[in-house]
Scaffold this motif. Sequence first.
Motif, PDB file in Angstrom:
ATOM      1  N   PHE A  23       0.663  65.167   2.304  1.00 13.88           N
ATOM      2  CA  PHE A  23       1.096  64.173   3.264  1.00 13.88           C
ATOM      3  C   PHE A  23      -0.450  63.460   3.803  1.00 13.88           C
ATOM      4  O   PHE A  23      -1.229  64.335   4.074  1.00 13.88           O
ATOM      5  N   VAL A  24      -0.382  62.074   3.875  1.00 11.65           N
ATOM      6  CA  VAL A  24      -1.697  61.474   4.533  1.00 11.65           C
ATOM      7  C   VAL A  24      -1.075  60.719   5.791  1.00 11.65           C
ATOM      8  O   VAL A  24      -0.149  59.716   5.258  1.00 11.65           O
ATOM      9  N   VAL A  25      -1.253  60.844   6.996  1.00  7.82           N
ATOM     10  CA  VAL A  25      -0.799  60.562   8.046  1.00  7.82           C
ATOM     11  C   VAL A  25      -2.066  59.540   8.801  1.00  7.82           C
ATOM     12  O   VAL A  25      -3.123  60.176   8.943  1.00  7.82           O
ATOM     13  N   SER A  26      -2.031  58.211   8.503  1.00 11.27           N
ATOM     14  CA  SER A  26      -3.349  57.611   8.673  1.00 11.27           C
ATOM     15  C   SER A  26      -2.945  56.386   9.908  1.00 11.27           C
ATOM     16  O   SER A  26      -2.097  55.711   9.730  1.00 11.27           O
ATOM     17  N   ASP A  27      -3.854  56.194  10.988  1.00 12.37           N
ATOM     18  CA  ASP A  27      -3.895  55.206  11.460  1.00 12.37           C
ATOM     19  C   ASP A  27      -4.283  53.746  10.527  1.00 12.37           C
ATOM     20  O   ASP A  27      -4.903  53.959   9.838  1.00 12.37           O
ATOM     21  N   VAL A  28      -3.851  52.823  10.983  1.00  9.37           N
ATOM     22  CA  VAL A  28      -4.056  51.774  10.208  1.00  9.37           C
ATOM     23  C   VAL A  28      -5.509  51.040  10.502  1.00  9.37           C
ATOM     24  O   VAL A  28      -6.429  50.800   9.609  1.00  9.37           O
ATOM     25  N   ILE A  29      -5.710  50.936  11.635  1.00  9.45           N
ATOM     26  CA  ILE A  29      -7.296  50.364  12.127  1.00  9.45           C
ATOM     27  C   ILE A  29      -8.183  51.498  12.502  1.00  9.45           C
ATOM     28  O   ILE A  29      -8.023  52.363  13.492  1.00  9.45           O
ATOM     29  N   LEU A  30      -9.144  51.609  11.543  1.00 11.59           N
ATOM     30  CA  LEU A  30     -10.076  52.707  11.561  1.00 11.59           C
ATOM     31  C   LEU A  30     -11.469  52.173  11.661  1.00 11.59           C
ATOM     32  O   LEU A  30     -11.636  50.895  11.394  1.00 11.59           O
ATOM     33  N   PRO A  31     -12.528  52.753  12.322  1.00 10.04           N
ATOM     34  CA  PRO A  31     -13.838  52.018  12.614  1.00 10.04           C
ATOM     35  C   PRO A  31     -14.570  51.296  11.407  1.00 10.04           C
ATOM     36  O   PRO A  31     -15.123  50.473  11.429  1.00 10.04           O
ATOM     37  N   ASP A  32     -14.241  52.050  10.203  1.00 16.03           N
ATOM     38  CA  ASP A  32     -14.853  51.563   9.108  1.00 16.03           C
ATOM     39  C   ASP A  32     -13.882  50.754   7.858  1.00 16.03           C
ATOM     40  O   ASP A  32     -14.473  50.771   6.925  1.00 16.03           O
ATOM     41  N   GLY A  33     -12.744  50.604   8.468  1.00 12.65           N
ATOM     42  CA  GLY A  33     -11.629  49.819   7.612  1.00 12.65           C
ATOM     43  C   GLY A  33     -10.662  50.105   7.853  1.00 12.65           C
ATOM     44  O   GLY A  33     -10.138  50.341   9.166  1.00 12.65           O
ATOM     45  N   LEU A  34      -9.547  49.858   6.953  1.00 17.69           N
ATOM     46  CA  LEU A  34      -8.093  50.083   7.400  1.00 17.69           C
ATOM     47  C   LEU A  34      -7.364  50.940   6.436  1.00 17.69           C
ATOM     48  O   LEU A  34      -7.757  51.093   5.276  1.00 17.69           O
ATOM     49  N   GLY A  35      -6.457  51.428   7.111  1.00 19.45           N
ATOM     50  CA  GLY A  35      -5.743  52.632   6.430  1.00 19.45           C
ATOM     51  C   GLY A  35      -4.935  52.215   5.408  1.00 19.45           C
ATOM     52  O   GLY A  35      -4.486  53.156   4.579  1.00 19.45           O
ATOM     53  N   THR A  36      -4.725  51.035   5.210  1.00 17.31           N
ATOM     54  CA  THR A  36      -4.052  50.312   3.987  1.00 17.31           C
ATOM     55  C   THR A  36      -4.725  50.658   2.847  1.00 17.31           C
ATOM     56  O   THR A  36      -4.002  50.386   1.913  1.00 17.31           O
ATOM     57  N   HIS A  37      -5.957  50.840   3.124  1.00 20.09           N
ATOM     58  CA  HIS A  37      -6.721  51.242   1.639  1.00 20.09           C
ATOM     59  C   HIS A  37      -6.358  52.384   0.929  1.00 20.09           C
ATOM     60  O   HIS A  37      -6.257  52.664  -0.183  1.00 20.09           O
ATOM     61  N   ILE A  38      -5.687  53.485   1.839  1.00 22.00           N
ATOM     62  CA  ILE A  38      -5.140  54.720   1.359  1.00 22.00           C
ATOM     63  C   ILE A  38      -3.730  54.359   0.610  1.00 22.00           C
ATOM     64  O   ILE A  38      -3.681  54.927  -0.561  1.00 22.00           O
ATOM     65  N   LEU A  39      -3.055  53.227   0.866  1.00 22.12           N
ATOM     66  CA  LEU A  39      -1.787  52.605   0.212  1.00 22.12           C
ATOM     67  C   LEU A  39      -2.159  52.325  -1.130  1.00 22.12           C
ATOM     68  O   LEU A  39      -1.699  52.522  -2.070  1.00 22.12           O
ATOM     69  N   ASP A  40      -3.336  51.708  -1.186  1.00 22.93           N
ATOM     70  CA  ASP A  40      -3.806  51.300  -2.430  1.00 22.93           C
ATOM     71  C   ASP A  40      -4.163  52.198  -3.326  1.00 22.93           C
ATOM     72  O   ASP A  40      -3.907  51.856  -4.670  1.00 22.93           O
TER      73      ASP A  40
ATOM     74  N   PHE B  29       0.159  46.302  14.822  1.00 23.92           N
ATOM     75  CA  PHE B  29       0.044  45.992  13.268  1.00 23.92           C
ATOM     76  C   PHE B  29       1.452  45.762  12.759  1.00 23.92           C
ATOM     77  O   PHE B  29       2.445  46.190  13.258  1.00 23.92           O
ATOM     78  N   ASP B  30       1.499  44.494  12.177  1.00 23.92           N
ATOM     79  CA  ASP B  30       2.842  44.274  11.658  1.00 23.92           C
ATOM     80  C   ASP B  30       2.903  44.854  10.176  1.00 23.92           C
ATOM     81  O   ASP B  30       1.889  43.973   9.289  1.00 23.92           O
ATOM     82  N   PRO B  31       3.664  45.514   9.609  1.00 26.37           N
ATOM     83  CA  PRO B  31       3.794  46.019   8.360  1.00 26.37           C
ATOM     84  C   PRO B  31       4.079  44.778   7.579  1.00 26.37           C
ATOM     85  O   PRO B  31       4.291  44.895   6.266  1.00 26.37           O
ATOM     86  N   LYS B  32       4.785  43.636   7.865  1.00 27.65           N
ATOM     87  CA  LYS B  32       5.088  42.486   6.939  1.00 27.65           C
ATOM     88  C   LYS B  32       3.768  42.104   6.496  1.00 27.65           C
ATOM     89  O   LYS B  32       3.901  41.175   5.357  1.00 27.65           O
ATOM     90  N   VAL B  33       2.629  42.179   6.954  1.00 22.36           N
ATOM     91  CA  VAL B  33       1.278  41.835   6.037  1.00 22.36           C
ATOM     92  C   VAL B  33       1.020  42.752   4.714  1.00 22.36           C
ATOM     93  O   VAL B  33       0.279  42.279   3.854  1.00 22.36           O
ATOM     94  N   LEU B  34       2.048  43.900   4.608  1.00 23.00           N
ATOM     95  CA  LEU B  34       1.755  44.646   3.328  1.00 23.00           C
ATOM     96  C   LEU B  34       2.188  43.912   1.963  1.00 23.00           C
ATOM     97  O   LEU B  34       3.268  43.444   2.603  1.00 23.00           O
ATOM     98  N   ASN B  35       1.970  44.149   1.010  1.00 19.35           N
ATOM     99  CA  ASN B  35       2.707  43.541  -0.111  1.00 19.35           C
ATOM    100  C   ASN B  35       3.708  44.613  -0.725  1.00 19.35           C
ATOM    101  O   ASN B  35       3.542  45.617  -0.071  1.00 19.35           O
ATOM    102  N   ALA B  36       4.270  43.965  -1.521  1.00 16.08           N
ATOM    103  CA  ALA B  36       5.469  45.058  -1.891  1.00 16.08           C
ATOM    104  C   ALA B  36       5.058  46.242  -2.464  1.00 16.08           C
ATOM    105  O   ALA B  36       5.649  47.282  -2.153  1.00 16.08           O
ATOM    106  N   SER B  37       4.210  46.304  -3.209  1.00 19.96           N
ATOM    107  CA  SER B  37       3.627  47.427  -3.847  1.00 19.96           C
ATOM    108  C   SER B  37       2.940  48.667  -2.788  1.00 19.96           C
ATOM    109  O   SER B  37       3.271  49.800  -2.856  1.00 19.96           O
ATOM    110  N   GLN B  38       2.331  47.943  -1.756  1.00 22.91           N
ATOM    111  CA  GLN B  38       1.871  48.957  -0.726  1.00 22.91           C
ATOM    112  C   GLN B  38       3.168  49.375   0.082  1.00 22.91           C
ATOM    113  O   GLN B  38       3.223  50.512   0.441  1.00 22.91           O
ATOM    114  N   VAL B  39       4.176  48.436   0.357  1.00 21.23           N
ATOM    115  CA  VAL B  39       5.288  49.088   1.069  1.00 21.23           C
ATOM    116  C   VAL B  39       6.084  50.117   0.296  1.00 21.23           C
ATOM    117  O   VAL B  39       6.548  51.196   1.094  1.00 21.23           O
ATOM    118  N   ALA B  40       6.054  49.758  -1.113  1.00 22.11           N
ATOM    119  CA  ALA B  40       6.546  51.004  -1.942  1.00 22.11           C
ATOM    120  C   ALA B  40       6.010  52.247  -1.763  1.00 22.11           C
ATOM    121  O   ALA B  40       6.598  53.277  -2.153  1.00 22.11           O
TER     122      ALA B  40
END
Length: 125
Positions: A56-73, A91-102
């Motif tokens: 598992f990776v448990v990550s905050d979305v807003i990090l000092p040097d970028g977004l945790g969503t990069h880990i989803l990518d 953070f609104d998860p609605k900004v994620l694209n379908a493949s990120q959500v998946a």
Amino acid sequence: SGRLNGVRILVVEDEQNLRDSLLQMFRLESGNAIGASTLDEALSQITQSESHPFDFVVSDVILPDGLGTHILDLAVTGALSSKIILMGGNFDPKVLNASQVASMEAFLRKPFTLDGIVKKIQDAM
């Protein structure tokens, strides 16, 4: 033995108190947890552990040097096999694209309980 039974967890959180609390809770529950405070640190931990990836990776979305969503990518492209739990306040998860959500196991809105996050991991084990 705890509820997490040796599960390998990377905790990515820049707020030290929360990171320490999560690490402590996961270890108390017999998780094998390590912390990172930036996206860069997280990415290097992920790269170093390629031969034995985190469960598992448990990550905050807003990090000092970028977004945790990069880990989803990374998960989207197949570069990361870990299950990913994102956590965030405004953070609104609605900004994620379908493949990120998946590629995301769960999203936890802060504040959440430590017990709640352990249960999320248990459910996904």
